[in-house]
Design a protein around this motif. Structure first.
Motif, PDB file in Angstrom:
ATOM      1  N   GLY A 119      13.759   5.959  11.053  1.00  0.00           N
ATOM      2  CA  GLY A 119      14.046   5.943   9.620  1.00  0.00           C
ATOM      3  C   GLY A 119      13.067   5.076   8.850  1.00  0.00           C
ATOM      4  O   GLY A 119      12.596   5.449   7.764  1.00  0.00           O
ATOM      5  N   LEU A 120      12.724   3.915   9.419  1.00  0.00           N
ATOM      6  CA  LEU A 120      11.775   3.022   8.747  1.00  0.00           C
ATOM      7  C   LEU A 120      10.386   3.652   8.681  1.00  0.00           C
ATOM      8  O   LEU A 120       9.685   3.545   7.669  1.00  0.00           O
ATOM      9  CB  LEU A 120      11.717   1.683   9.481  1.00  0.00           C
ATOM     10  N   VAL A 121       9.996   4.309   9.768  1.00  0.00           N
ATOM     11  CA  VAL A 121       8.682   4.973   9.779  1.00  0.00           C
ATOM     12  C   VAL A 121       8.637   6.083   8.737  1.00  0.00           C
ATOM     13  O   VAL A 121       7.649   6.260   8.008  1.00  0.00           O
ATOM     14  CB  VAL A 121       8.377   5.518  11.188  1.00  0.00           C
ATOM     15  N   LEU A 122       9.722   6.862   8.645  1.00  0.00           N
ATOM     16  CA  LEU A 122       9.775   7.956   7.678  1.00  0.00           C
ATOM     17  C   LEU A 122       9.692   7.419   6.251  1.00  0.00           C
ATOM     18  O   LEU A 122       8.976   7.972   5.402  1.00  0.00           O
ATOM     19  CB  LEU A 122      11.060   8.761   7.884  1.00  0.00           C
ATOM     20  N   ALA A 123      10.431   6.339   5.965  1.00  0.00           N
ATOM     21  CA  ALA A 123      10.391   5.750   4.625  1.00  0.00           C
ATOM     22  C   ALA A 123       8.988   5.253   4.287  1.00  0.00           C
ATOM     23  O   ALA A 123       8.476   5.452   3.184  1.00  0.00           O
ATOM     24  CB  ALA A 123      11.400   4.616   4.527  1.00  0.00           C
ATOM     25  N   GLY A 124       8.351   4.585   5.259  1.00  0.00           N
ATOM     26  CA  GLY A 124       6.990   4.119   5.032  1.00  0.00           C
ATOM     27  C   GLY A 124       6.014   5.250   4.805  1.00  0.00           C
ATOM     28  O   GLY A 124       5.100   5.151   3.983  1.00  0.00           O
TER      29      GLY A 124
END
Length: 279
Positions: free
Chosen positions: A43-48
């Motif tokens: 999720g963090l990678v996708l947001a970034g």
């Protein structure tokens, strides 16, 4: 008594107690299992990734937006320059027409002085000389209300602190009657063909909207013109607007006022159509 006993035995809400228990036992907070950790990382990678792509697209689009903005500015500059050239051409043609009118009047037996006087009175030529400067502005705080007995308190005058077209009509007519030889409002020269009307809250002079404050210039005998106007019915009317509705006015005599020529003094008349109507 059972209610009091229950409150004393359960002073802490069950939900708060459960949350406190999980916190002491290490439950909650960061995920514990590998699957949960991988989900959070994804999720963090996708947001970034979304933020990065958005920033990159904005950077790519920035030159195009700047180019379009510059093109719009250049177009405005070209149109403004074109309008200035046309305005200069109009001034030259107006001067040429004035010269031809004076020549025609002189040839028909009139003097050049008479031709100049006709041009001044008709508004066909620019004028300068002593006169009166009158500034009329809306009230700082407009008021509403009234029983309808006063014409400024009817539905058409819901905002009593605003200067209306009929107010400016009375001002201009009062200046003419007091001996003004030429009059303008906010740079718009008035002639016998001029009309002062309203479109909503805006005041129009020859269909051109004006913005307050309204600066009225009147060429004539400054001291005499000022005294006669202020003592006239129209001057007293303007004074009443100032006292009763807060409309701001200021009048002064000037040694040299400059008024432009009217854009057009051509009299246009309607002609009956020669074509037969069809049913």
């Amino acid at each position: 008594m059972s209610l009091i006993t229950n409150v004393m035995d359960h002073s802490l809400d069950d939900g708060y107690a459960e949350a406190a228990r999980k916190k002491t036992q290490g439950e909650g907070g960061m995920p514990k299992t590998l699957r949960a950790k991988l989900g959070l990382a994804s999720g963090l990678v996708l947001a970034g990734l979304v933020v990065t792509v958005g920033a990159a697209q904005a950077r790519v689009a920035a030159p195009g937006v700047a180019k379009e903005r510059q093109e719009l500015i250049d177009r405005i500059d070209r149109e403004t320059a074109s309008a200035d050239r046309l305005e200069g051409s109009v001034d030259k043609l107006r001067n040429d027409v004035g010269a031809r009118q004076r020549a025609a009047l002189k040839k028909s037996g009139g003097s050049e002085r008479a031709a100049d006087l006709v041009g001044v009175l008709s508004g066909a030529t620019a004028v300068h000389g002593p006169g009166v400067k009158l500034v009329v502005n809306d009230a700082k705080e407009a008021t509403t209300g009234g029983d309808g007995t006063n014409p400024r308190e009817t539905a058409d005058f819901s905002d009593n602190g605003r200067v209306r077209d009929r107010d400016m009509q009375r001002v201009v007519n009062g200046l003419w009657a007091s001996g003004a030889e030429a009059v303008s409002i906010n740079g718009q020269r008035l002639t016998a063909l001029s009309a002062i009307r309203a479109a909503g809250d805006a005041i129009l002079v020859d269909n051109k909207p004006l913005v307050p404050p309204y600066t009225v210039l009147a060429v004539g005998d400054g001291g005499r013109l000022s005294t006669r106007f202020q003592n006239s019915a129209d001057g007293l009317y303007l004074h009443a607007l100032e006292d009763n509705y807060g409309i701001r006015t200021a009048i002064s005599t000037e040694s040299d006022l400059r008024l432009p020529a009217a854009p057009s003094v051509i009299v246009r008349t309607a002609q009956p159509s020669t074509e037969k109507g069809t049913s």
